[in-house]
Each structure stands twice: as structure tokens, then as C-alpha cells.
Design a protein around this motif. Structure first.
Motif, PDB file in Angstrom:
ATOM      1  N   LEU A   1       0.809  -1.226   0.000  1.00 48.19           N
ATOM      2  CA  LEU A   1       0.000   0.000   0.000  1.00 48.19           C
ATOM      3  C   LEU A   1       0.840   1.271   0.000  1.00 48.19           C
ATOM      4  O   LEU A   1       0.294   2.378   0.095  1.00 48.19           O
ATOM      5  N   THR A   2       2.154   1.137  -0.111  1.00 50.66           N
ATOM      6  CA  THR A   2       3.012   2.335  -0.065  1.00 50.66           C
ATOM      7  C   THR A   2       2.801   3.219  -1.292  1.00 50.66           C
ATOM      8  O   THR A   2       2.524   2.736  -2.402  1.00 50.66           O
ATOM      9  N   ASP A   3       2.942   4.510  -1.092  1.00 50.79           N
ATOM     10  CA  ASP A   3       2.827   5.476  -2.205  1.00 50.79           C
ATOM     11  C   ASP A   3       3.870   5.201  -3.276  1.00 50.79           C
ATOM     12  O   ASP A   3       3.604   5.366  -4.471  1.00 50.79           O
ATOM     13  N   THR A   4       5.061   4.771  -2.848  1.00 50.23           N
ATOM     14  CA  THR A   4       6.147   4.510  -3.803  1.00 50.23           C
ATOM     15  C   THR A   4       5.747   3.416  -4.790  1.00 50.23           C
ATOM     16  O   THR A   4       5.986   3.528  -5.996  1.00 50.23           O
ATOM     17  N   LEU A   5       5.132   2.365  -4.280  1.00 46.81           N
ATOM     18  CA  LEU A   5       4.713   1.259  -5.157  1.00 46.81           C
ATOM     19  C   LEU A   5       3.665   1.727  -6.154  1.00 46.81           C
ATOM     20  O   LEU A   5       3.759   1.464  -7.347  1.00 46.81           O
ATOM     21  N   TRP A   6       2.667   2.461  -5.662  1.00 51.06           N
ATOM     22  CA  TRP A   6       1.547   2.871  -6.510  1.00 51.06           C
ATOM     23  C   TRP A   6       1.910   4.024  -7.441  1.00 51.06           C
ATOM     24  O   TRP A   6       1.205   4.282  -8.424  1.00 51.06           O
ATOM     25  N   ALA A   7       3.008   4.712  -7.144  1.00 53.41           N
ATOM     26  CA  ALA A   7       3.414   5.839  -7.994  1.00 53.41           C
ATOM     27  C   ALA A   7       3.936   5.370  -9.347  1.00 53.41           C
ATOM     28  O   ALA A   7       3.901   6.114 -10.332  1.00 53.41           O
ATOM     29  N   LYS A   8       4.416   4.133  -9.405  1.00 54.57           N
ATOM     30  CA  LYS A   8       4.925   3.598 -10.668  1.00 54.57           C
ATOM     31  C   LYS A   8       3.781   2.900 -11.395  1.00 54.57           C
ATOM     32  O   LYS A   8       3.261   1.885 -10.930  1.00 54.57           O
ATOM     33  N   THR A   9       3.409   3.447 -12.541  1.00 54.23           N
ATOM     34  CA  THR A   9       2.228   2.951 -13.265  1.00 54.23           C
ATOM     35  C   THR A   9       2.316   1.468 -13.576  1.00 54.23           C
ATOM     36  O   THR A   9       1.304   0.757 -13.534  1.00 54.23           O
ATOM     37  N   ALA A  10       3.515   0.964 -13.882  1.00 52.91           N
ATOM     38  CA  ALA A  10       3.672  -0.458 -14.229  1.00 52.91           C
ATOM     39  C   ALA A  10       3.272  -1.372 -13.078  1.00 52.91           C
ATOM     40  O   ALA A  10       2.885  -2.521 -13.289  1.00 52.91           O
ATOM     41  N   ASN A  11       3.331  -0.856 -11.827  1.00 57.94           N
ATOM     42  CA  ASN A  11       2.973  -1.677 -10.666  1.00 57.94           C
ATOM     43  C   ASN A  11       1.470  -1.714 -10.404  1.00 57.94           C
ATOM     44  O   ASN A  11       0.970  -2.628  -9.749  1.00 57.94           O
ATOM     45  N   VAL A  12       0.747  -0.700 -10.876  1.00 55.49           N
ATOM     46  CA  VAL A  12      -0.636  -0.503 -10.445  1.00 55.49           C
ATOM     47  C   VAL A  12      -1.545  -1.684 -10.779  1.00 55.49           C
ATOM     48  O   VAL A  12      -2.280  -2.168  -9.906  1.00 55.49           O
ATOM     49  N   PRO A  13      -1.562  -2.207 -12.028  1.00 55.59           N
ATOM     50  CA  PRO A  13      -2.463  -3.332 -12.313  1.00 55.59           C
ATOM     51  C   PRO A  13      -2.199  -4.536 -11.413  1.00 55.59           C
ATOM     52  O   PRO A  13      -3.142  -5.191 -10.951  1.00 55.59           O
ATOM     53  N   ALA A  14      -0.928  -4.823 -11.159  1.00 59.61           N
ATOM     54  CA  ALA A  14      -0.583  -5.957 -10.297  1.00 59.61           C
ATOM     55  C   ALA A  14      -0.957  -5.662  -8.850  1.00 59.61           C
ATOM     56  O   ALA A  14      -1.425  -6.545  -8.122  1.00 59.61           O
ATOM     57  N   ALA A  15      -0.757  -4.411  -8.410  1.00 62.44           N
ATOM     58  CA  ALA A  15      -1.144  -4.030  -7.044  1.00 62.44           C
ATOM     59  C   ALA A  15      -2.653  -4.183  -6.862  1.00 62.44           C
ATOM     60  O   ALA A  15      -3.122  -4.612  -5.805  1.00 62.44           O
ATOM     61  N   LEU A  16      -3.415  -3.879  -7.899  1.00 63.17           N
ATOM     62  CA  LEU A  16      -4.868  -4.048  -7.833  1.00 63.17           C
ATOM     63  C   LEU A  16      -5.240  -5.517  -7.638  1.00 63.17           C
ATOM     64  O   LEU A  16      -6.117  -5.852  -6.841  1.00 63.17           O
ATOM     65  N   VAL A  17      -4.571  -6.384  -8.395  1.00 63.00           N
ATOM     66  CA  VAL A  17      -4.854  -7.827  -8.299  1.00 63.00           C
ATOM     67  C   VAL A  17      -4.624  -8.326  -6.872  1.00 63.00           C
ATOM     68  O   VAL A  17      -5.441  -9.074  -6.321  1.00 63.00           O
ATOM     69  N   VAL A  18      -3.530  -7.888  -6.261  1.00 67.10           N
ATOM     70  CA  VAL A  18      -3.203  -8.401  -4.923  1.00 67.10           C
ATOM     71  C   VAL A  18      -4.105  -7.767  -3.853  1.00 67.10           C
ATOM     72  O   VAL A  18      -4.519  -8.443  -2.896  1.00 67.10           O
ATOM     73  N   ILE A  19      -4.474  -6.498  -4.029  1.00 68.70           N
ATOM     74  CA  ILE A  19      -5.395  -5.868  -3.072  1.00 68.70           C
ATOM     75  C   ILE A  19      -6.778  -6.523  -3.166  1.00 68.70           C
ATOM     76  O   ILE A  19      -7.443  -6.771  -2.154  1.00 68.70           O
ATOM     77  N   GLU A  20      -7.216  -6.824  -4.390  1.00 69.53           N
ATOM     78  CA  GLU A  20      -8.492  -7.535  -4.565  1.00 69.53           C
ATOM     79  C   GLU A  20      -8.469  -8.869  -3.833  1.00 69.53           C
ATOM     80  O   GLU A  20      -9.454  -9.267  -3.180  1.00 69.53           O
ATOM     81  N   ALA A  21      -7.331  -9.576  -3.920  1.00 73.93           N
ATOM     82  CA  ALA A  21      -7.208 -10.878  -3.239  1.00 73.93           C
ATOM     83  C   ALA A  21      -7.300 -10.702  -1.725  1.00 73.93           C
ATOM     84  O   ALA A  21      -7.994 -11.469  -1.034  1.00 73.93           O
ATOM     85  N   PHE A  22      -6.614  -9.703  -1.166  1.00 68.34           N
ATOM     86  CA  PHE A  22      -6.659  -9.455   0.277  1.00 68.34           C
ATOM     87  C   PHE A  22      -8.075  -9.072   0.716  1.00 68.34           C
ATOM     88  O   PHE A  22      -8.530  -9.465   1.789  1.00 68.34           O
ATOM     89  N   LEU A  23      -8.770  -8.301  -0.132  1.00 72.10           N
ATOM     90  CA  LEU A  23     -10.128  -7.904   0.227  1.00 72.10           C
ATOM     91  C   LEU A  23     -11.088  -9.094   0.199  1.00 72.10           C
ATOM     92  O   LEU A  23     -12.046  -9.140   0.971  1.00 72.10           O
ATOM     93  N   ARG A  24     -10.832 -10.060  -0.659  1.00 73.30           N
ATOM     94  CA  ARG A  24     -11.667 -11.267  -0.683  1.00 73.30           C
ATOM     95  C   ARG A  24     -11.422 -12.141   0.547  1.00 73.30           C
ATOM     96  O   ARG A  24     -12.350 -12.727   1.106  1.00 73.30           O
TER      97      ARG A  24
END
Length: 950
Positions: free
Chosen positions: A680-703
Motif C-alpha cells: 500500500l506504499t505510495d512509492t509502489l503505486w506511484a509507478k504505473t507499471a505496478n498498479v495493475p498488479a497491485a490491484l490484483v493483490v489488493i483484490e485478493a486481500f479484500l476477498r
């Protein structure tokens, strides 16, 4: 902050230092100073000054070119003001003309990069400025070459861009400026050919470089359509070509087997004549006899040196293009022509040369790419095969006896394996009329018995006990089986797979790549729509061991994706006993990732390595004692801890898959929570290439942990959502995050009225900066909201924001936008909208009033509308999309197919069109007959048809 030219020069000098610290500091300062106004002009001043050392001037030119490349695109890193842009355009063009050599080349490319964005709207004078240099009366050859090189880059897009009104307007402007002076310049340059012997080698080289540029510009200007001026003056151009085809220039020598400028001129002319023969037959016909003769002689008289490869290929392409046209049939059917083409042209260019053998030995990957991946478009073999195939289509009855005699002669020469290699090429060309990468041969000749040829020639090569004999013939046999995999019987393919496994013991590692390629292709083959290969018919443990061992034998195996893709394909059919050893396989795969980090690997190898890991996780779920995540955890922790930028998107997707897999089998998942702070760090989400993958993993944690995640990290997630939804280029990721939060938003703490916050962020975009992409995503999200949380809650939230807002949003946004979406939505989007619309109309019929009829009609249009294919139809298309036209792997972010979760809203609704229709006609219509009266008859008829569907 300001920096003078001397300081810029010092920073540039330090970027060349061997000391890494000095160099890194210089690069950091360069990144700062490029944001200062006037930076581009400072670089131009430096590179144009004779007092500045040559190496600094070159660096300044390269840095300037890269500055333009970065900041003249759609997403500039530095905003350059309009006034400064105008200054830079003018000064850059002047600097290009006043410099020479490498400096001029770099500046020419910078001009082109600017022009890609600014021409013609903001830089209409550019084309006239370039054309003005084509003055034969007082020509400065250096300035002329710079102008032509830039023009070539600028106009090349007309060869491939789609026709449009804007394109025609732009092309007309270019033609008016260029066509007349270009033709005059062409004739002037051709005039020097008569006195070639009197020119120095340097002058002759310059002459042909200029002619090549002129011809390339001519080619680009003629591709969209035949300009009237060039049609009227075609004889002038053809006269020059006929002269240029016949000349030789001994003083212009090749270096390192590269084509000389004269070779390039002849190549370009062949391509132009091919274009005219295919597109402008009537206009070129009076000149064709002379041109055909010239190109024929070019082929017959040219030797096998590599410098001529592109030229010979273009000439072969020309013959392939005209031999299928009826007006030339008499020429090809003339006595001895087909025999000459077969024996003196095709076979001659199919023979392997010493250079080819050396490449096979010393640069096997380059050889394989040409041989298997279609990057051989500029090779003689490809040109000769295409010619044979084209001739067979038109003159099969006449040509087959000629080629069969060649095959018989070559096969009888048992001691000459190179002739046997040619036979393989000929048979493939003769037998396969059309082919695709996915299917292999799709139509074949009735005159060639493929099964017989396999039995009498290919089987012996594949199944021979000696696996080290003539590796090129092993490669030929493997290619034959792959090409005709859908024509050979299943038992032949079963036999081939067994033989291929043995080929992995060959001492020639290049054979391993061909064998892996064959495994990857063959394991996909189906017979009567049923896969031929399963764990019952393939020795999975043995084949897996062979493939893994191939990486031990050849550390360079990671420089291509052949072996890892084969490994992935075998994992697809893993048997239960091997699955119990998946932990050991996972350990090996993790070690391969570590090896790819230590010694940089091919990006496609790395991608399919992670695909294989994901596939192994899915195929062996619940079968590995202690869980398959145990051997993978250290790898994932290392990637995140060491911030391995290229691997982080892959690691995130693997974490998501492992978390879901653990949860599905009821295993503890608390260990995964340690990843959350990093995710969830700003550094991770600031890089556009990371965002789609970060979404996948956040969706998994939310499930898996919805309450914990929303209570402890909800504020952070909402912050990421607010940023993404507000950026036009990233708003689709914002909607994805909103989708993930929606089912669990009741758990969110720290954000008052989170549903209001979610929607208000969207409304700001709807009111202030709505794009078609955003509007569509908003409509789909709105109906998803209705499905996930119920239409009544949607209405309640909207009314809490502002009284009357529910009806206003339906009337002003949802209704009008739905009208536009009928033919712009995917199957999944249509399903969500139809179910959501049905839920909303049923729950809120009282609030809709007169909107009911238009909404029901819009829903029917959506159901009836064309389906947009939002993702690739199958796995092979998905894989193909990862590569550019040049065959380069697009590594910025690649979705792992085997890690992607499959989400189905309301899985109980199997026929969504029927569901929508029943809600409208039966549930609403039954209770509110008056509502049905406002529906047009054709809408009722369509709904009735859907209700009766299965």
C-alpha cells in the motif's frame, strides 16, 4: 534555479566518467536541470560551439535528442512552454543543417521526433524548409543529405498509416512541396552515374546515399495512392531505375558484409517496382518488360555474399508478387523459365552458406529467431520459399515435376547433408500452401503425401539413436512435424514426442531449443476437438526432468523463452504423482528466477517463468505437503525487499494467487498480512507499471480478509483510489479499485460516508473532465453497484448526497451514455449492465416514472449491440500481443494469465438476456401493466424472444 552553459558542459562531461559515483551524481543533476527553462537551447549552444570538445558535443546532441523524445510525446516529464518550443524548433533545424556527421544524424532524429508531434499543425513550414535544400543549382551535399534523411523519417509513416481526410490533407501539402524538386534532384543525381569512374570512393558513396534517400521518399509518397505528378513523370523515374539496376560501383566497398549504399538503392527500387506492380498495374505496365528483365538479371548475376541479402530478397518478393498475376502468365510459362527459376533462383538461394553455418554454431539464438519466429523476412531462404510457394499456387502442374526431380537428385546424394536440408525447405514450401503460427499448415497440396514423407524421411531423423549427428537436420525434422502437426495422425505425433524427449540429451544445446519449441507447439494439438496429449500419454516426470536439466546444461537457455514455454506446457498436463513433488519443482523455478536476476535474462523467459510458477500453483493446489507457498515465500520477500522493479509486478500477482489458493483450501493466511504495508506504499503505486498488479493483490486481500483490510488500511486504499480516478490515463485503474472495495466498504473505518466519497470523486470527473472512456466505465460501475449492493442502496446514497440526485443521474448521465454504449461494450460489461439495469428498474420503478420506457429500450439495444472483444480470445493471441511488430517483448507490465482471478457477478444467472427480459416483461410488467404500454412493439418482441430462449 538557473544553470549556465559551462555548468551544463561540466555535468555532461561527468556523465562520461568511469567513476560510478561521479556519473550517478551527474545524472541526478542533469535530471534537475532539464526542468529549467532554456535547457534545450543551452544544449544546442553547446553542440554548435567549435570551442567545446567533440565528445561533449556528441553527448549534448544525444541528450538533446532524448530530451525531445521524452518531452514531445503524450506524457511529457517536463512541460516545455510554447514560446520555448517555437525557439527550439527553429534553432534545432538550423543546427541540423550547420553540423555534419554523427552530430547531424542525432539532430536529424531530434527534428523527426519533434515533427511527429508538431507537424503539420504547429510546424507547417518544416516541409518547405526541408524541400528548399533540394536545389540542384547550388547544392550543399551535407545539408541535402540532412534534409533528405529527415524527410525520409518524416514521410515513412505514409507507408503504413490508415487513410483519413487529415492524412490526405497532410500528404497533399507534402507532395506540393516535394514532388517536383525531388524528381529534378533524382535526375540530376542519376546523371552522375555516367561518370562514375571519375568520382572518388567518398563521392560515389555520397551519391548513392543521396539516391537511396530520394528513392525512399519517393516510395513513401507513392504508397497511399499514385500522385498525379508522379504518374505524369513516371517515365523519368523508370529511366533512372533501369540505369541504376545495371551499374556496378567497385569503388563503393562493403564493410563487414553490410549492404553498400548502391545495394540499398537497388533494394529500394525492387520494393518500389513491386508496389507499382501490385497497386498501379495500368500505369507501370508499359515499363514492366524492361523492369522484369533488369530484376531477373539482378538475381541471376548476384553471388551469395551477405551484403546482397536484402536486395535479393526484394527481387524474389517482386517475382513472387507478379507470378500470381494473370497478365504475366505467358512469361512464366515460356520454355525453360520455371526450370530456371526453380534451379538457378530458388534452389540457389535455399542453400546454406558458410555464414549461416557459423551463425548456427556461434549465435544459435539469432539463427533460431530467423528460422522460427518470422524475423527472417530479409533472408534469402524466406524469399526463395515464398517464391516456390507462389509459383506452386499458379503453376503446380508444371512446376512439381521440376521440383520433384531436384528433390530426387538431392536425396540420392546421401553424403551431402546440406542438399538434404534444401529438400526439407522445398518439401515444406511445396506441401504447405498457407500457414499460421497458431495452426501450422492450414491448406496443403494434394500432390504431396505428407504422411508418407514423414514415414520415409522425417521419422528416421527424429528417432535415430545418435542424437548428435547433423543438428541442422534434427532442426529440419522438428520443424516439419510442427508445421504439419494438424495433418499428421495422432500416433505419429505421439511417436515424435517420445523421440523429442531423447533429443534433450544432444550435446548441441541449439537442438534443445528446437525440441522445446516442438514440445510447446505439439502439446496443444487436438484431434476431433480432444487434446491428443494428456498425463496418460506423456511421460510427464521424465519430460519435466529433461527440460529442467536443459537449464543446467546451458546457462544461456534463459536468453530465450523456448524451454520455459515448453516447461509451462508440460506443467499444464501434470499428473497427480508428479504434482506431489511440486514443491521441489517450485524450488527449481525460484532458483531460475534468482539466476535471471544475477545474469539478466530475456524478458519473455522471465515472464513465462512466472506464468509457469502460477500454473504449478493452480495445478497442484492442495497436493503439496506443507503448501506450495513455502518454497516460493523467500523469493517473493527478496523481490519486494530489494525493490527489484522489473519483477515486482510479477511478485504481486504470485502473492495474490498464493493467498487465494491458501484461502480456498482452508489453510492459514496470516503470514501474508506481513506483505500488506509494502503493498500500500505510495512509492509502489506511484509507478504505473505496478498498479495493475497491485490491484490484483489488493483484490485478493479484500476477498480473504475484508474486515481487517478495510478497518486498518481503508483510508490508504481510498487515497489511492482518489488519485487514480482523477487522472485520465489511470482512471480505469481507479474503477477497478472501486470495484474491489464495493462489496466490503461497510467495513471501512476512518472515512466517513465512504460510498459518498467513492461517488463524489467520480462526479467531479463527470462534471469537469468526462471522457468517453470514463463515461463508459462510470455506467458499468453504476450498474455493478446495483448488482453488488442493491439498487435501493444506490438510490439511498445518491439521495443523501443531494435530494433528487438518483433520478437526475439516471436522466442526465446513465440514460444518454447507455445510448452510446450498445456497440462499445464487452460481453462481461453487457451482462453487468443488463443485470444491474433490471435490478434498478424493479427496485426503483416508482422513482423512474417516464424514464422506464427509454431505459428498457436502451437495455434491449445493449443486449442486441455488437460485442467488443476486450481481451484476447485465447492464450496464444494473448501471448502474441506481448510482442511488438519487431518481435521485441513488451515488458513494462504483462498480466500473468495463470494468476488472474475469474470473477462472475451473480453466477446464479446463467442467461442474462433472459433474466433482463423476465424482469421487465413479467416481474415489472405483471405488476405495472401501464409501464408496459409505453414500450415500443419491437422492444416487446425482442424481450419475448429472449424469454423463450434456453
Amino acid at each position: 534555479y538557473t544553470m549556465n552553459t559551462a555548468e551544463v558542459a561540466e555535468v555532461l562531461r561527468n556523465t562520461l566518467q568511469t567513476d560510478a559515483t561521479t556519473r550517478k551524481e551527474a545524472e541526478r543533476r542533469l535530471a534537475i536541470v532539464q526542468t529549467v527553462s532554456g535547457y534545450g537551447m543551452s544544449l544546442l549552444e553547446l553542440l554548435s560551439s567549435a570551442q567545446v570538445p567533440a565528445e561533449i558535443r556528441v553527448v549534448a546532441a544525444v541528450v538533446l535528442k532524448n530530451f525531445v523524445k521524452t518531452n514531445w510525446g503524450d506524457n511529457p516529464e517536463v512541460e516545455v512552454g510554447d514560446v520555448e518550443q517555437d525557439q527550439l524548433r527553429t534553432a534545432l533545424l538550423a543546427a541540423m543543417f550547420s553540423n555534419t556527421g554523427n552530430l547531424q544524424k542525432q539532430l536529424s532524429h531530434a527534428v523527426f521526433l519533434m515533427a511527429k508531434k508538431d507537424f503539420p499543425e504547429r510546424w507547417p513550414e518544416l516541409i518547405n524548409g526541408l524541400a528548399s535544400q533540394m536545389n540542384t543549382g547550388n547544392a550543399d551535399l551535407e545539408r541535402l543529405l540532412a534534409a533528405l534523411n529527415t524527410m525520409d523519417q518524416l514521410l515513412e509513416k505514409y507507408r503504413y498509416e490508415s487513410k483519413s481526410q487529415e492524412l490526405w490533407k497532410e500528404l497533399k501539402m507534402c507532395l506540393l512541396a516535394v514532388q517536383a524538386p525531388l524528381t529534378t534532384l533524382y535526375e540530376w543525381l542519376v546523371g552522375f552515374v555516367d561518370n562514375l569512374a571519375q568520382l572518388s570512393p567518398e563521392q560515389a558513396t555520397s551519391l548513392f546515399e543521396l539516391l537511396n534517400c530520394v528513392l525512399r521518399v519517393f516510395h513513401s509518397l507513392c504508397t497511399q495512392d499514385l500522385p498525379e505528378f508522379f504518374e505524369d513523370n513516371l517515365s523519368r523515374w523508370v529511366a533512372g531505375m533501369l540505369k541504376l539496376f545495371t551499374i556496378d560501383a567497385p569503388s563503393v566497398v562493403s564493410t563487414g558484409g553490410e549492404a553498400t549504399p548502391l545495394d540499398k538503392v537497388k533494394t529500394e527500387m525492387c520494393e518500389i517496382v513491386t508496389l507499382y506492380a501490385q497497386r498501379y498495374e495500368e500505369e507501370i505496365m508499359p515499363h514492366m518488360q524492361g523492369l522484369i528483365g533488369a530484376i531477373w538479371q539482378l538475381l541471376v548475376n548476384t553471388n551469395s555474399e551477405t551484403r546482397y541479402d536484402a536486395m535479393v530478397c526484394s527481387a524474389l518478393d517482386f517475382l513472387s508478387a507478379i507470378c500470381v498475376r494473370s497478365q504475366y502468365q505467358e512469361m512464366f510459362k515460356a520454355d525453360g523459365v520455371l526450370k530456371t527459376l526453380a534451379e538457378d533462383v530458388a534452389v540457389k538461394n535455399l542453400m546454406l552458406r558458410q555464414e549461416d553455418l557459423e551463425q548456427f554454431e556461434d549465435e544459435p539464438l539469432e539463427y533460431i529467431k530467423k528460422d522460427l519466429e518470422g524475423t527472417d523476412s530479409g533472408t534469402r531462404r524466406k524469399g526463395a520459399v515464398d517464391l516456390v510457394r507462389a509459383l506452386c499456387r499458379e503453376y503446380e502442374g508444371d512446376l512439381m515435376p521440376i521440383l520433384s526431380a531436384v528433390v530426387t537428385s538431392f536425396v540420392s546424394d546421401a553424403g551431402n547433408w546440406m542438399k538434404k536440408d534444401v529438400v526439407y525447405c522445398l518439401v515444406r514450401a511445396m506441401a504447405s500452401r498457407t500457414e499460421t503460427s497458431r495452426q501450422g499448415a492450414t491448406t496443403t497440396s494434394q500432390l504431396i503425401n505428407i504422411v508418407d514423407y514423414y514415414s520415409s524421411n522425417v521419422r528416421g531423423e527424429l528417432c535415430a539413436a545418435e542424437v548428435n549427428d547433423v543438428p541442422i537436420l534434427k532442426a529440419d525434422a522438428l520443424k516439419f512435424v510442427v508445421l504439419f502437426r494438424n495433418q499428421l495422425p495422432p500416433e505419429a505425433l505421439q511417436e515424435a514426442i517420445a523421440a523429442i524427449e531423447n533429443l534433450f540429451t544432444s550435446q548441441h544445446t541449439v537442438v534443445h531449443k528446437y525440441a522445446a519449441y516442438a514440445v510447446e507447439r505439439l502439446l496443444l494439438v487436438k484431434h476431433n476437438n480432444t487434446p491428443i496429449f494428456t498425463s496418460a500419454s506423456v511421460n510427464v516426470p521424465s519430460l519435466l526432468a529433461r527440460l529442467i536439466a536443459a537449464f543446467d546444461v546451458d546457462p544461456k537457455a534463459q536468453n530465450s523463452a523456448y524451454i520455459i514455454k515448453a516447461l509451462m506446457r508440460v506443467v499444464c498436463i501434470i499428473d497427480s504423482s508428479t504434482a506431489r513433488s511440486a514443491g521441489e519443482i517450485a524450488t527449481r523455478l525460484a532458483a531460475m528466477v534468482e539466476a535471471a536476476v544475477k545474469t539478466p535474462a530475456d524478458p519473455s523467459h522471465t515472464h513465462f517463468l512466472f506464468e509457469t510458477i502460477c500454473l504449478l500453483v493452480k495445478k497442484t493446489s492442495g497436493q503439496v505437503e506443507g503448501g506450495i507457498d513455502r518454497p516460493l515465500f523467500p523469493l517473493l520477500e527478496t523481490i519486494l525487499a530489494q525493490e527489484m522493479a522489473d519483477l515486482i509486478p510479477y511478485a504481486l500477482q504470485v502473492i495474490a494467487l498464493l493467498l487465494s489458493e491458501c484461502s480456498s483450501r482452508g489453510a492459514p493466511t496470516d503470514a501474508y498480512l506481513a506483505f500488506l504495508p509494502f503493498l500500500l506504499t505510495d512509492t509502489l503505486w506511484a509507478k504505473t507499471a505496478n498498479v495493475p498488479a497491485a490491484l490484483v493483490v489488493i483484490e485478493a486481500f479484500l476477498r480473504v480478509h475484508p474486515a481487517l483490510v478495510m478497518q486498518q488500511h481503508g483510508t490508504t486504499i481510498m487515497g489511492h483510489y482518489s488519485r487514480l480516478i482523477g487522472i485520465k490515463s489511470l482512471d480505469h485503474y481507479g474503477f477497478s479499485l472501486a470495484n474491489a472495495m464495493l462489496p466490503h466498504i461497510q467495513h471501512m473505518t476512518g472515512v466517513p460516508n465512504p460510498l459518498q466519497v467513492l461517488l463524489n470523486n467520480m462526479f467531479r470527473r463527470v462534471q469537469g473532465s468526462k471522457t468517453p472512456k470514463f463515461a463508459k466505465a462510470f455506467v458499468v460501475f453504476f450498474f455493478r453497484f446495483c448488482v453488488v449492493r442493491g439498487a435501493q442502496e444506490v438510490a439511498t446514497v445518491l439521495e443523501s448526497i443531494q435530494q433528487g440526485m438518483f433520478r437526475m443521474i439516471i436522466e442526465k448521465v446513465i440514460g444518454p451514455e447507455m445510448e452510446k454504449l450498445a456497440d462499445q461494450t464487452t460481453q462481461t460489461e453487457k451482462r453487468i449492465c443488463a443485470i444491474g439495469l433490471a435490478e434498478m428498474m424493479e427496485s426503483a420503478i416508482g422513482m423512474l416514472g417516464d424514464l422506464f420506457g427509454p431505459l428498457a429500450e436502451a437495455g434491449v439495444k445493449l443486449c442486441e449491440g455488437a460485442v467488443v472483444h476486450g481481451s484476447h480470445a485465447n492464450e496464444e493471441d494473448e501471448q502474441a500481443s506481448m510482442y511488438s511488430e519487431e518481435g521485441e517483448f513488451n515488458a513494462a507490465y504483462c498480466k500473468l494469465q495463470n494468476a488472474a482471478p475469474v470473477e462472475v457477478l451473480r453466477p446464479d444467472i446463467t442467461n442474462w438476456k433472459k433474466y433482463f427480459s423476465e424482469v421487465v416483461m413479467t416481474r415489472i410488467g405483471g405488476a405495472n401493466p401501464a409501464a408496459m404500454a409505453c414500450l415500443p412493439d419491437h422492444v416487446k418482441q425482442t424481450l419475448t424472444v429472449y424469454i423463450s430462449s434456453v
